[in-house]
Design a protein around this motif. Sequence first.
Motif, PDB file in Angstrom:
ATOM      1  N   PRO A 190      48.858  18.743  -5.927  1.00 51.30           N
ATOM      2  CA  PRO A 190      48.434  18.902  -7.321  1.00 51.30           C
ATOM      3  C   PRO A 190      48.241  17.559  -8.038  1.00 51.30           C
ATOM      4  N   ALA A 191      49.096  16.580  -7.738  1.00 53.72           N
ATOM      5  CA  ALA A 191      48.962  15.278  -8.398  1.00 53.72           C
ATOM      6  C   ALA A 191      47.678  14.583  -7.978  1.00 53.72           C
ATOM      7  N   ILE A 192      47.335  14.669  -6.699  1.00 54.31           N
ATOM      8  CA  ILE A 192      46.090  14.055  -6.230  1.00 54.31           C
ATOM      9  C   ILE A 192      44.889  14.785  -6.806  1.00 54.31           C
ATOM     10  N   ALA A 193      44.947  16.114  -6.836  1.00 55.43           N
ATOM     11  CA  ALA A 193      43.847  16.889  -7.405  1.00 55.43           C
ATOM     12  C   ALA A 193      43.653  16.561  -8.883  1.00 55.43           C
ATOM     13  N   ALA A 194      44.762  16.408  -9.616  1.00 55.87           N
ATOM     14  CA  ALA A 194      44.668  16.050 -11.033  1.00 55.87           C
ATOM     15  C   ALA A 194      44.056  14.666 -11.198  1.00 55.87           C
ATOM     16  N   LEU A 195      44.418  13.748 -10.312  1.00 52.75           N
ATOM     17  CA  LEU A 195      43.854  12.405 -10.338  1.00 52.75           C
ATOM     18  C   LEU A 195      42.338  12.448 -10.159  1.00 52.75           C
ATOM     19  N   LEU A 196      41.879  13.266  -9.234  1.00 51.41           N
ATOM     20  CA  LEU A 196      40.450  13.361  -8.972  1.00 51.41           C
ATOM     21  C   LEU A 196      39.709  14.029 -10.125  1.00 51.41           C
ATOM     22  N   ARG A 197      40.342  15.027 -10.733  1.00 52.39           N
ATOM     23  CA  ARG A 197      39.703  15.681 -11.880  1.00 52.39           C
ATOM     24  C   ARG A 197      39.569  14.715 -13.049  1.00 52.39           C
ATOM     25  N   ARG A 198      40.584  13.872 -13.257  1.00 51.86           N
ATOM     26  CA  ARG A 198      40.484  12.877 -14.330  1.00 51.86           C
ATOM     27  C   ARG A 198      39.354  11.891 -14.050  1.00 51.86           C
ATOM     28  N   ALA A 199      39.206  11.493 -12.793  1.00 49.49           N
ATOM     29  CA  ALA A 199      38.119  10.583 -12.440  1.00 49.49           C
ATOM     30  C   ALA A 199      36.764  11.247 -12.663  1.00 49.49           C
ATOM     31  N   ASP A 200      36.654  12.535 -12.319  1.00 49.22           N
ATOM     32  CA  ASP A 200      35.404  13.261 -12.529  1.00 49.22           C
ATOM     33  C   ASP A 200      35.090  13.375 -14.016  1.00 49.22           C
ATOM     34  N   THR A 201      36.111  13.656 -14.808  1.00 53.43           N
ATOM     35  CA  THR A 201      35.906  13.782 -16.251  1.00 53.43           C
ATOM     36  C   THR A 201      35.456  12.460 -16.856  1.00 53.43           C
ATOM     37  N   ALA A 202      36.087  11.369 -16.436  1.00 57.38           N
ATOM     38  CA  ALA A 202      35.709  10.050 -16.953  1.00 57.38           C
ATOM     39  C   ALA A 202      34.284   9.702 -16.566  1.00 57.38           C
ATOM     40  N   ALA A 203      33.893  10.031 -15.326  1.00 59.69           N
ATOM     41  CA  ALA A 203      32.534   9.735 -14.873  1.00 59.69           C
ATOM     42  C   ALA A 203      31.511  10.556 -15.646  1.00 59.69           C
ATOM     43  N   ALA A 204      31.842  11.838 -15.888  1.00 61.76           N
ATOM     44  CA  ALA A 204      30.920  12.701 -16.625  1.00 61.76           C
ATOM     45  C   ALA A 204      30.785  12.255 -18.073  1.00 61.76           C
ATOM     46  N   ALA A 205      31.883  11.781 -18.664  1.00 62.70           N
ATOM     47  CA  ALA A 205      31.849  11.352 -20.058  1.00 62.70           C
ATOM     48  C   ALA A 205      31.035  10.086 -20.236  1.00 62.70           C
ATOM     49  N   SER A 206      31.039   9.215 -19.243  1.00 62.32           N
ATOM     50  CA  SER A 206      30.318   7.947 -19.373  1.00 62.32           C
ATOM     51  C   SER A 206      28.839   8.087 -19.047  1.00 62.32           C
ATOM     52  N   ALA A 207      28.463   9.124 -18.289  1.00 63.16           N
ATOM     53  CA  ALA A 207      27.076   9.262 -17.861  1.00 63.16           C
ATOM     54  C   ALA A 207      26.091   9.409 -19.016  1.00 63.16           C
ATOM     55  N   PRO A 208      26.343  10.272 -20.040  1.00 63.51           N
ATOM     56  CA  PRO A 208      25.369  10.390 -21.133  1.00 63.51           C
ATOM     57  C   PRO A 208      25.186   9.081 -21.897  1.00 63.51           C
TER      58      PRO A 208
END
Length: 232
Positions: A190-208
């Motif tokens: 779960p900790a690794i999955a949460a880490l990856l979700r945070r990275a995905d969220t940060a990448a999606a937020a910066s893309a626009p």
Amino acid sequence: MAYGSNLARDRFACYLAGGRPEGAMRHYTGCRDARPARDERPVTLPGGVYFAFNSLTWGGGMAFYDAELPGRTAARAYLVTREQFCDVMAQEMRREAGENPDLSQALATGRQRVGPGHYETVLKVGERDGHPMLTFTAPHGAGRAVLNAPSAPYLTMLARGLRDAHGWRTGQVAAYLRACPGARDVWSEPAIAALLRRADTAAAASAPRVALQAMFSAFRPGPGLPLEPAAG
């Protein structure tokens, strides 16, 4: 043959052409031949990955390949020149690129230690399309290593590579990384999955914002087009 952070194509490109990978604390000088790999393919190898020692680039443990561990290792095969392979290995050990050690023993027997460093034991793990498949790792396996958990930025980079090369989903990535010796006592799935979700969220937020910035930087007023509304 990459099995650690170099699973990620853009991270491996820093070894070839120079640069600083996202999340890393080091700039790489690049190879004498800075051209990209001529081909790349996802592969799996017998054995496993473990994390040990301490990385000056990422903090925390570094990934090493041990063919004697149970399971399969997800890897990425890059088609590079012998010179590029030697230069990547030199940079991994914080040495100047430019030497071409004789790798004939590795090609003949499957194993050769070319230096005292952690990443200076060359393994031949197979052949593909007439090319030898080479990688480098520590001279000993997980059983004799000083295990150390990887850092969050390092795990994130490995996860990107696993997704990019093998198309794995978050759960599969988390299970694979958590099972590696050195990570399993510190990182949970779960900790690794949460880490990856945070990275995905940060990448999606910066893309626009990146896209918007690119749009405005590309805009140039044409002849007669006012920069401000006309008065009146």
